[in-house]
Design an enzyme around this catalytic site. Structure first.
Site, short mmCIF file in Angstrom:
data_model
loop_
_atom_site.label_atom_id
_atom_site.label_comp_id
_atom_site.label_asym_id
_atom_site.label_seq_id
_atom_site.Cartn_x
_atom_site.Cartn_y
_atom_site.Cartn_z
N ASP A 1 -43.81 -7.53 8.81
CA ASP A 1 -43.62 -6.74 7.58
C ASP A 1 -42.18 -6.90 7.11
O ASP A 1 -41.36 -5.99 7.22
CB ASP A 1 -43.96 -5.27 7.86
CG ASP A 1 -43.72 -4.38 6.65
OD1 ASP A 1 -43.77 -4.90 5.51
OD2 ASP A 1 -43.49 -3.17 6.84
N ASP B 1 -40.85 -7.03 4.14
CA ASP B 1 -40.35 -6.25 3.01
C ASP B 1 -40.37 -4.75 3.27
O ASP B 1 -40.04 -3.95 2.40
CB ASP B 1 -41.12 -6.58 1.72
CG ASP B 1 -42.61 -6.31 1.85
OD1 ASP B 1 -43.04 -5.70 2.85
OD2 ASP B 1 -43.35 -6.71 0.92
N ASP C 1 -67.00 9.11 -13.52
CA ASP C 1 -66.70 8.53 -12.21
C ASP C 1 -67.80 8.88 -11.20
O ASP C 1 -68.21 8.05 -10.39
CB ASP C 1 -65.38 9.08 -11.66
CG ASP C 1 -64.17 8.64 -12.45
OD1 ASP C 1 -63.35 7.89 -11.91
OD2 ASP C 1 -64.03 9.07 -13.61
N GLN D 1 -67.41 14.39 -20.73
CA GLN D 1 -67.22 12.96 -20.53
C GLN D 1 -68.54 12.24 -20.76
O GLN D 1 -69.56 12.88 -21.02
CB GLN D 1 -66.65 12.66 -19.13
CG GLN D 1 -65.15 12.84 -19.04
CD GLN D 1 -64.46 11.80 -18.17
OE1 GLN D 1 -64.85 11.56 -17.05
NE2 GLN D 1 -63.41 11.19 -18.71
N GLU E 1 -52.14 17.12 -19.97
CA GLU E 1 -52.19 16.33 -18.74
C GLU E 1 -51.50 14.97 -18.87
O GLU E 1 -51.39 14.23 -17.90
CB GLU E 1 -53.65 16.12 -18.30
CG GLU E 1 -54.41 15.04 -19.04
CD GLU E 1 -55.03 15.50 -20.35
OE1 GLU E 1 -55.87 14.78 -20.89
OE2 GLU E 1 -54.66 16.60 -20.81
N GLY F 1 -63.90 8.80 -21.86
CA GLY F 1 -63.57 8.17 -20.58
C GLY F 1 -62.64 6.99 -20.72
O GLY F 1 -62.03 6.56 -19.74
N ASP G 1 -59.58 6.32 -21.64
CA ASP G 1 -58.25 6.80 -21.98
C ASP G 1 -57.20 5.93 -21.28
O ASP G 1 -57.02 6.03 -20.09
CB ASP G 1 -58.08 8.27 -21.61
CG ASP G 1 -58.52 8.61 -20.18
OD1 ASP G 1 -59.36 7.88 -19.61
OD2 ASP G 1 -58.04 9.60 -19.65
N GLU H 1 -57.66 1.12 -8.50
CA GLU H 1 -58.41 1.69 -9.63
C GLU H 1 -58.88 0.63 -10.61
O GLU H 1 -59.99 0.71 -11.14
CB GLU H 1 -57.50 2.69 -10.34
CG GLU H 1 -58.07 3.34 -11.57
CD GLU H 1 -57.05 4.22 -12.28
OE1 GLU H 1 -57.48 5.12 -13.03
OE2 GLU H 1 -55.83 4.00 -12.10
#
Length: 624
Positions: free
Chosen positions: A19, A21, A201, A248, A310, A370, A372, A562
């Protein structure tokens, strides 16, 4: 053959060597020798020196050590088969055996310790909002409040208005979900920084859960959706206080149907109860103004007052600065408003800005969709009959018809199966009249103000394939448009390069737009291609998406994030909100909800010979 040794000593030696880095991962960006010697024990107990070679096998070893350490062990026993596990088998196994459990939450005394202990509160108080209509929930949460010194239980009023929601924006909190026999009904969160149950989701996560035999958890999420409709009036964007005015994309009918057909032993009584609530949602949320428009089609239309709380700081600065300058020019005192001063006046109601109010209606509606955020919907969403919402509501209508015909002898809650078939057919006719574009071979969003199609090329234009709306002839044209406009090396892009090229120079990169790709789009398009027997394109698009995920997992210590850039085929996407699921030490234990589901769903459809090629990480451009 297996490794047996001290976990901490081995971890430190491995990281010190490989490792380079210092990020507590072993990736292709580390500059170590990529060769680590261990002792392997044979079945007869003899030790043999063995060299683990390459980024992927080294990172697997690191992950297995971390898993053993998490169990409280000091000594690890790790089979060589896990260190050198085939990539697709490993990713799939991690999702099934670890990720779903790590993403599962409950809102009871045990679960609240995790769900309330996040960073979304603006002060030291952690709040739980409970609907006044849920007497059991009110009693339960008030009773356990003393266990949490910083917890405030707030009872919501019977009528929840946009003005009320704005009044609690500075006091954000979690919204209660269903309880059953004194326990919180479980749900799956997207991942990373999220501790809420999100709207669309959850359906896609449910697809993966069903494939992995977690029907109990998928059913629980349907139950939580029905709780939200019953007590909050809608399926929420997520169970957060500032989402009370926003829903949603609706997938409840699909979710119900897939759960029940996977496990009919759940019983027809359950099916009847949740189907009744789904019809309630359809009628009260979607088939009423303002989400129902005069032409009989639907739109996203989120209510609310002021700036969505948010969003990241500075998200609206470009928009607000323009309005602040304009207001400065008309100010009687001739002074210049800073953005901060302007926002304070606007939020207090002292400054009336109808055009800005309209902008935020569009913005909230965009978030309700959804997507966004996306330039497709920016400052126009509430004026659009979108292809996606109308396709989803068509799916509700045909699902209602199917379920009523199959399980309730053609009649349910006063509706005959024929009623739902009729309204579904009416929707197809309206969509074909206003949205279908023969020349372009796809459906487009329809602007109810300009009375024109937008001609914006996006993945959502192909959701009619998923819903089964398109004729065979139109579907063939859509296939050609899809592959020409949106196919990239790593799968389907959210919007086309052509649309991206039309965005003004210097404009903010929107995360749902080119070059990024998202799991729900892939999954819906795959099912759509399957519906119309477009097998060749189906296999190609699945392979491209899974190859990109697998390639990144192999090179980056098992990372399952994601979203992806499907052009560069990388998880290094930092538009707007960054990329959830990329920050972890040693091992990702959760991946990302609908990304996990897309992997399991894709593997379930992929031909065995292509899976073999996927394990060899053969570049898709050499195959297709």
């Amino acid at each position: 053959m297996q490794f047996k040794g001290n976990i901490e000593e081995t971890l430190q030696r491995l990281l010190s060597q490989e490792d380079t880095d210092g990020d507590k991962k072993i990736t292709i960006e580390d500059k170590g020798p990529k060769a680590f010697t261990i002792d392997l024990l044979s079945e007869d107990g003899f030790a043999k020196a063995y060299v683990i070679k390459g980024t992927y096998y080294l990172s697997n070893f690191l992950q297995e050590l971390a898993l053993e350490k998490a169990l409280g062990k000091t000594e690890a026993i790790i089979p060589l088969s896990k260190i050198e596990e085939a990539p697709t088998a490993r990713v799939s196994r991690m999702i099934k055996d670890y990720f779903w459990d790590d993403l599962t939450r409950t809102l009871d005394a045990e679960g609240l310790r995790k769900s309330l202990g996040d960073d979304k509160a603006t002060d030291a108080t952690q709040r739980l909002y409970v609907p006044i209509t849920d007497a059991e929930g009110v009693a339960y949460y008030q009773n356990i409040q003393q266990q949490f010194p910083n917890l405030e239980v707030v009872i919501l009023p019977k009528e929840i208005t946009p003005t009320y929601v704005k009044s609690i924006n500075e006091k954000p909190g979690v919204l209660a979900l269903a309880l059953q026999e004194g326990k919180g009904v479980p749900f799956v969160v997207p991942g990373g920084r999220f501790n809420e149950m999100y709207g669309w989701d959850s359906y896609f996560e449910g697809v993966g859960l069903i494939l992995d035999g977690r029907i109990d958890l998928a059913k629980a999420m349907v139950d939580n959706f029905c709780y939200q409709i019953t007590h909050y009036g809608k399926i929420l964007n997520a169970n957060r206080s500032y989402y009370l005015t926003r829903t949603q994309p609706p997938f409840l009918s699909s979710f119900i149907r897939e759960v029940y057909e996977a496990a009919p032993s759940i019983g027809k009584e359950w099916l009847a109860s949740v189907l009744k609530v789904a019809i309630q949602e359809y009628e009260t949320v979607w088939m009423q103004a303002p989400r129902l428009t005069e032409n009989g089609l639907n739109r996203y239309y989120a209510q609310g007052v002021g700036i969505p709380p948010e969003t990241e700081e500075g998200h609206f600065d470009d928009v607000l600065s323009a309005f602040a300058k304009s207001a400065s020019r008309t100010d009687n005192e001739g002074g210049l408003f800073s953005i901060k001063a302007y926002v304070e006046l606007y939020q207090s109601g002292a400054l009336k800005e109808p055009k800005l109010d309209s902008y935020f209606t569009h913005d909230r509606s965009l978030r309700e969709s959804g997507h966004d955020t996306s330039w497709r919907l920016d400052d126009v969403c509430a004026d659009l009959n979108t292809v996606d919402i109308n396709s989803l509501l068509y799916k509700y209508e045909i699902d209602f018809a199917y379920l009523i015909d199959t399980y309730f002898n053609g009649v349910f809650e006063g509706y005959q199966e024929s009623h739902w078939k009729m309204v579904a057919q009416q929707r197809i006719e309206r969509m074909n009249m206003l949205m279908w574009n023969e020349e372009r071979g796809q459906y487009f969003d329809y602007n109810i103000q300009t009375k024109e199609q937008t001609h914006f090329e996006s993945a959502s234009n192909y959701i009619p394939l998923w819903a089964g709306i398109a004729s065979e002839k139109d579907a063939s044209q859509m296939l050609q448009s899809l592959m020409n406009d949106l196919k990239e090396k790593g799968g389907v892009a959210g919007t086309s390069k052509k649309m991206n090229d039309q965005v003004l120079e210097g404009a903010v990169q929107r995360q749902w737009d080119y070059p990024n790709g998202w799991a729900p789009h892939q999954m819906m398009i795959w099912r759509g291609l399957k519906n119309y027997n477009f097998e060749e394109a189906l296999q190609e698009l699945i392979y491209r998406w899974l190859w990109m995920i697998t390639r990144n997992a192999v090179d980056y210590n098992g990372t399952i994030p994601e979203k992806y850039d499907v052009v560069a085929c990388t998880h290094k996407v930092y538009a707007e909100y960054g990329n959830v699921g990329t920050e972890f030490d040693y091992i990702t234990t959760s991946g990302f909800g609908w990304m996990n589901a897309s992997y399991q769903y894709g593997l379930s459809l992929l031909h065995p010979d292509l899976r073999n090629k996927l394990d060899q990480l053969i570049d898709p451009d050499t195959l297709f």
